[in-house]
Scaffold this motif. Sequence first.
Motif, PDB file in Angstrom:
ATOM      1  N   ALA A   1       1.041  -1.227  -0.109  1.00  0.00           N
ATOM      2  CA  ALA A   1      -0.265   0.221  -0.445  1.00  0.00           C
ATOM      3  C   ALA A   1       0.639   1.207   0.039  1.00  0.00           C
ATOM      4  O   ALA A   1       1.603   1.511   0.586  1.00  0.00           O
ATOM      5  N   GLY A   2       0.562   2.634  -0.313  1.00  0.00           N
ATOM      6  CA  GLY A   2       1.538   2.977  -0.555  1.00  0.00           C
ATOM      7  C   GLY A   2       2.257   3.572  -2.361  1.00  0.00           C
ATOM      8  O   GLY A   2       2.347   4.876  -2.756  1.00  0.00           O
TER       9      GLY A   2
ATOM     10  N   LYS B   1       3.178   4.175  -5.496  1.00  0.00           N
ATOM     11  CA  LYS B   1       2.218   4.829  -6.739  1.00  0.00           C
ATOM     12  C   LYS B   1       2.353   4.113  -8.588  1.00  0.00           C
ATOM     13  O   LYS B   1       3.204   3.075  -8.203  1.00  0.00           O
TER      14      LYS B   1
ATOM     15  N   SER C   1      -5.260   4.851   2.906  1.00  0.00           N
ATOM     16  CA  SER C   1      -4.224   5.204   1.897  1.00  0.00           C
ATOM     17  C   SER C   1      -4.915   6.782   0.891  1.00  0.00           C
ATOM     18  O   SER C   1      -6.090   5.978   0.430  1.00  0.00           O
TER      19      SER C   1
ATOM     20  N   TYR D   1       1.137  11.535  -2.223  1.00  0.00           N
ATOM     21  CA  TYR D   1      -0.190  10.446  -1.689  1.00  0.00           C
ATOM     22  C   TYR D   1       0.290  10.784  -0.003  1.00  0.00           C
ATOM     23  O   TYR D   1       1.181  11.030   0.620  1.00  0.00           O
TER      24      TYR D   1
ATOM     25  N   GLN E   1      -0.368   8.571   3.368  1.00  0.00           N
ATOM     26  CA  GLN E   1      -1.272   7.588   4.572  1.00  0.00           C
ATOM     27  C   GLN E   1      -1.228   8.162   5.627  1.00  0.00           C
ATOM     28  O   GLN E   1      -1.044   8.968   7.023  1.00  0.00           O
TER      29      GLN E   1
ATOM     30  N   SER F   1      -8.131   6.118  -3.033  1.00  0.00           N
ATOM     31  CA  SER F   1      -8.042   5.642  -1.732  1.00  0.00           C
ATOM     32  C   SER F   1      -7.750   3.961  -2.084  1.00  0.00           C
ATOM     33  O   SER F   1      -8.687   3.399  -2.267  1.00  0.00           O
ATOM     34  N   SER F   2      -7.529   3.148  -0.762  1.00  0.00           N
ATOM     35  CA  SER F   2      -6.571   2.459  -0.642  1.00  0.00           C
ATOM     36  C   SER F   2      -6.943   1.841   1.017  1.00  0.00           C
ATOM     37  O   SER F   2      -5.936   2.286   1.809  1.00  0.00           O
TER      38      SER F   2
ATOM     39  N   TYR G   1      -3.845  -3.386  -0.720  1.00  0.00           N
ATOM     40  CA  TYR G   1      -3.297  -2.980  -1.784  1.00  0.00           C
ATOM     41  C   TYR G   1      -4.944  -3.296  -2.650  1.00  0.00           C
ATOM     42  O   TYR G   1      -5.708  -4.327  -2.593  1.00  0.00           O
TER      43      TYR G   1
ATOM     44  N   TYR H   1      -6.710   0.311  -5.638  1.00  0.00           N
ATOM     45  CA  TYR H   1      -6.809   1.580  -5.357  1.00  0.00           C
ATOM     46  C   TYR H   1      -8.574   1.478  -5.798  1.00  0.00           C
ATOM     47  O   TYR H   1      -8.934   0.522  -6.746  1.00  0.00           O
TER      48      TYR H   1
END
Lengths: 114, 111
Positions: free
Chosen positions: A98-99, A101, B31, B48, B50, B94-95, B98, B100
Amino acid sequence: DQQVKQNSPSLSVQEGRISILNCDYTNSMFDYFLWYKKYPAEGPTFLISISSIKDKNEDGRFTVFLNKSAKHLSLHIVPSQPGDSAVYFCAASEGKAAGNKLTFGGGTRVLVKP
Amino acid sequence: GAGVSQSPRYKVAKRGQDVALRCDPISGHVSLFWYQQALGQGPEFLTYFQNEAQLDKSGLPSDRFFAERPEGSVSTLKIQRTQQEDSAVYLCASSQGYGYTFGSGTRLTVV
């Protein structure tokens, strides 16, 4: 410097036939690849993904193939349906966390003719 | 909410005007990403978050672009002194883990 390229801006296919969309990348650090589908005035929606440890992933009518040595992936849609008409984006990331790009290609517009 | 909500859907700004674009992510999603999609191109990463921390802002094209997410939920992308090249669709995603979920975007036209 485009790290993810979709060289075919458009594709027209007859309903029931196979659609093949291609994508090339240059960054060797990319190890997770995704395909998104986008209808007009909507955001991209996730279709299918593949990790670099695999060379094929299948989900219903959609199959993604990865050729790491060639830095090439493709999306097969079989059989194509009129509702598949949309813009398809290939995307890549370094890792699956996650995070991370996403780097997108320029898209391929698919038209499925009834 | 059920999905990622962005507002306004369309924004026309005169060159030099400041604009603010809002993103309501899916509730609980840690995220949050902003992407810029120019006409005929794929989305390009801007920044981005968090929770409330902006961990990556490497894609912001200039110091006229600023994003915030003060309470770790709603985010705002602000563009100061808009220029014609800022015309694009701005996508928020948003996530939770993993994968999106994108909003429908804000189409900004600078005239």
